[in-house]
Write an enzyme that holds these catalytic residues in place. Structure first.
Site, short mmCIF file in Angstrom:
data_model
loop_
_atom_site.label_atom_id
_atom_site.label_comp_id
_atom_site.label_asym_id
_atom_site.label_seq_id
_atom_site.Cartn_x
_atom_site.Cartn_y
_atom_site.Cartn_z
N HIS A 1 0.86 -1.20 0.00
CA HIS A 1 0.00 0.00 0.00
C HIS A 1 0.88 1.24 0.00
CE1 HIS A 1 -3.21 2.76 1.16
NE2 HIS A 1 -4.02 1.83 0.70
N ASP B 1 -8.00 -5.12 -0.92
CA ASP B 1 -8.41 -5.92 -2.09
C ASP B 1 -8.10 -7.40 -1.95
OD1 ASP B 1 -7.36 -3.05 -3.78
OD2 ASP B 1 -9.42 -3.80 -3.75
C1 SDX Z 1 -5.85 0.33 -3.33
O1 SDX Z 1 -4.09 4.72 -1.95
C2 SDX Z 1 -5.09 4.07 -1.49
O2 SDX Z 1 -5.64 4.34 -0.41
C3 SDX Z 1 -5.62 2.96 -2.38
C4 SDX Z 1 -6.70 2.09 -1.77
C5 SDX Z 1 -7.98 2.86 -1.56
O3 SDX Z 1 -8.76 2.48 -0.66
O4 SDX Z 1 -8.25 3.77 -2.39
O5 SDX Z 1 -6.26 1.58 -0.51
C6 SDX Z 1 -7.05 0.93 -2.68
O6 SDX Z 1 -5.52 0.72 -4.41
C7 SDX Z 1 -5.08 -0.71 -2.59
C8 SDX Z 1 -3.81 -1.20 -3.38
C9 SDX Z 1 -4.28 -2.23 -4.39
N1 SDX Z 1 -3.18 -2.60 -5.31
C10 SDX Z 1 -2.58 -3.79 -5.24
O7 SDX Z 1 -2.85 -4.65 -4.40
C11 SDX Z 1 -1.55 -4.04 -6.33
C12 SDX Z 1 -0.31 -4.69 -5.72
N2 SDX Z 1 0.34 -3.71 -4.86
C13 SDX Z 1 1.39 -2.96 -5.43
O8 SDX Z 1 1.42 -2.77 -6.81
C14 SDX Z 1 1.88 -1.82 -4.57
O9 SDX Z 1 2.01 -2.28 -3.28
C15 SDX Z 1 1.10 -0.53 -4.57
C16 SDX Z 1 0.77 -0.07 -5.94
C17 SDX Z 1 -0.17 -0.69 -3.79
C18 SDX Z 1 1.97 0.49 -3.90
O10 SDX Z 1 3.06 0.66 -4.77
P1 SDX Z 1 4.36 1.41 -4.31
O11 SDX Z 1 4.01 2.65 -3.55
O12 SDX Z 1 5.28 1.53 -5.47
O13 SDX Z 1 4.97 0.39 -3.26
P2 SDX Z 1 6.16 0.75 -2.37
O14 SDX Z 1 6.88 1.99 -2.81
O15 SDX Z 1 5.68 0.70 -0.97
O16 SDX Z 1 7.13 -0.51 -2.68
C19 SDX Z 1 8.21 -0.71 -1.84
C20 SDX Z 1 8.88 -1.99 -2.33
C21 SDX Z 1 9.29 -1.94 -3.78
O17 SDX Z 1 10.42 -2.80 -3.91
P3 SDX Z 1 11.93 -2.16 -3.79
O18 SDX Z 1 12.01 -1.10 -4.86
O19 SDX Z 1 12.03 -1.61 -2.38
O20 SDX Z 1 12.83 -3.35 -4.03
O21 SDX Z 1 7.95 -3.09 -2.23
C22 SDX Z 1 7.77 -3.65 -3.52
C23 SDX Z 1 8.15 -2.59 -4.52
O22 SDX Z 1 8.57 -3.18 -5.75
N3 SDX Z 1 6.34 -4.02 -3.63
C24 SDX Z 1 5.91 -5.22 -3.97
C25 SDX Z 1 4.51 -5.14 -3.88
N4 SDX Z 1 4.15 -3.92 -3.49
C26 SDX Z 1 5.30 -3.22 -3.33
N5 SDX Z 1 6.55 -6.36 -4.35
C27 SDX Z 1 5.76 -7.42 -4.66
N6 SDX Z 1 4.39 -7.42 -4.57
C28 SDX Z 1 3.75 -6.31 -4.18
N7 SDX Z 1 2.41 -6.31 -4.12
#
Ligand code: SDX
Length: 392
Positions: A271, A328
């Site tokens: 998130h 989700d």
């Molecule tokens: C919603 O904003 C909101 O409030 C949204 C929401 C709402 O109510 O409106 O809560 C609803 O959109 C929830 C999120 C739903 N999306 C997903 O579940 C898709 C999978 N999640 C990711 O794509 C991701 O976690 C995000 C998009 C939600 C957040 O992306 P970020 O901000 O780029 O994640 P981050 O910066 O915290 O990542 C830090 C690290 C990164 O790796 P490094 O660069 O440190 O090596 O964590 C990794 C990311 O690559 N990472 C993941 C991951 N999520 C983050 N690796 C694997 N699987 C994942 N799901």
């Protein structure tokens, strides 16, 4: 949270905003609507009450709630000519794309709702949007199935109407399962608002140009559609089904999610703000157990989800990045148990998020906020002389 805050005067042009609607603390996993905890609201309130709270700032009295529901009922008819628009879509069109188009088209049939200049016009525009959005959202499903489009039944409640609009057929009476209605009501509450997430920020910035409410909501639907945002609930189910089809090996998918050369991400995990458990995910996980057992559904997908969650929560990659299940991760499992088709999951997210979008749009307009203009940090070329084509 308790001390006075001073906002950088530049905040007006920074793309950030002041809001009194939703508070969340990503470190502590706290979510409150107008000061009320999500746990209290999900456990003790109902979706229309929470919608009123978000939009007007207070939990309604019985009279206020009755007026709200009665006014919504006044606006549930959708202009029959809207059917010409939905008939233009192929049955294979994704419901979110159809919903975004139909929502924008509502402006054509309700032009007055573009400029709300007083409280009465705002109240009507709010109720009109709550009413018509629910109906056209279900039309996207009925159209894809080739079923006749249903009308709102003013003798039933708002969430009951979602079920009858979706599933009632002219071939016989339809009464939604109260267990399903209760679970849906809770799920809609949990999705109702979430501060300045991608789709809500979209609604605010589109509305800040004084585009109408329908046009602003339509933009929010498009933003929510993305698999990194609301589209994740559909992507979670597709991921779990793929794991199931490949022998249920959750660890293989965890490895894929950690592999930087693999674009695969663990859908439903991580998130932008929560670096702790998403409080909504905890409530939905419990609801999933309750709903599936009440409906007598034994879905192996739920077991795969729990196994995947347990492995991820112990895994160093996920722990070190504070990656937890989000709203989700479990919601789609409940929708599936209710008989909701996967491609409609994000439409349900939109129905739940609608009052939050409306509330945030209304706050921005009532506060007469300036047109949105997010700042940028320019990192491009410095000035350079033009080159004729034969010199390039
Ligand atoms: C919603 O904003 C909101 O409030 C949204 C929401 C709402 O109510 O409106 O809560 C609803 O959109 C929830 C999120 C739903 N999306 C997903 O579940 C898709 C999978 N999640 C990711 O794509 C991701 O976690 C995000 C998009 C939600 C957040 O992306 P970020 O901000 O780029 O994640 P981050 O910066 O915290 O990542 C830090 C690290 C990164 O790796 P490094 O660069 O440190 O090596 O964590 C990794 C990311 O690559 N990472 C993941 C991951 N999520 C983050 N690796 C694997 N699987 C994942 N799901």
């Amino acid at each position: 949270e308790t001390g006075a805050i001073t906002l950088d005067p530049g905040y007006k042009n920074s793309g950030s905003c002041k809001s009194e609607i939703t508070f969340l603390d990503g470190e502590k996993g706290i979510l409150r609507y107008r000061g009320y905890s999500i746990e209290d609201l999900a456990g003790k309130s109902n979706f229309l009450e929470v919608s009123y709270l978000l939009i007007f700032g207070e939990l309604p009295t019985a009279a206020e709630l009755d007026k709200f529901e009665t006014t919504i009922r006044k606006h549930t008819l959708v202009n029959e000519e809207m059917k010409n628009i939905i008939d233009g879509f192929p049955k294979t069109a994704h419901p979110m794309g159809v919903l975004a188009s139909l929502t924008s088209a509502l402006t054509a049939f309700n032009p007055k709702s573009v400029n709300v200049s007083n409280e009465k016009e705002m109240y009507d525009a709010v109720c009109k949007t709550m009413a018509k959005f629910l109906v056209i959202a279900t039309w996207t499903y009925r159209k894809a199935k080739g079923f006749p489009l249903n009308y709102y039944d003013n003798t039933q409640g708002y969430v009951e109407n979602f079920m009858q609009l979706m599933f009632s057929l002219p071939t016989g009476p339809y009464k939604p399962d109260p267990v399903v209605v209760d679970a849906l009501d809770k799920l809609f509450i949990l999705h109702a608002d979430h501060e300045q997430n991608c789709s809500t920020s979209t609604v605010r910035i589109v509305g800040s140009s004084h585009a109408g409410l329908f046009a602003s909501i339509s933009a929010g639907v498009s933003a929510l559609w993305g698999p990194l945002h609301g589209g994740a609930n559909q992507a979670v189910l597709e991921m779990l089904e793929e794991i199931q089809a490949n022998g249920g090996d959750a660890d293989k998918y965890l490895a894929k999610a950690k592999d930087k050369n693999d674009p695969f991400r663990l859908m439903g995990f991580g998130h932008r703000v929560y670096k702790n458990f998403d409080p909504r995910a905890k409530i939905i996980k419990k609801a999933a157990d309750d709903v599936l057992s009440s409906l007598g559904v034994d879905d192996p997908i739920l077991d795969i989800a729990k196994k995947l969650e347990a492995s991820a929560l112990e895994d160093e990659y996920f722990k070190s990045r504070n990656l937890y299940p989000n709203v989700d991760f479990y919601s789609g499992i409940i929708y599936r148990a209710m008989g909701i088709p996967t491609e409609m999951f994000t439409v349900l997210f939109a129905i739940g998020r609608l009052p939050g979008w409306i509330a945030q749009w209304k706050e921005m307009r009532v506060n007469k906020e300036p047109i949105g203009r997010p700042r940028q940090v320019y990192v491009g070329e410095t000035v350079r002389a033009f080159k004729a084509v034969n010199e390039r």
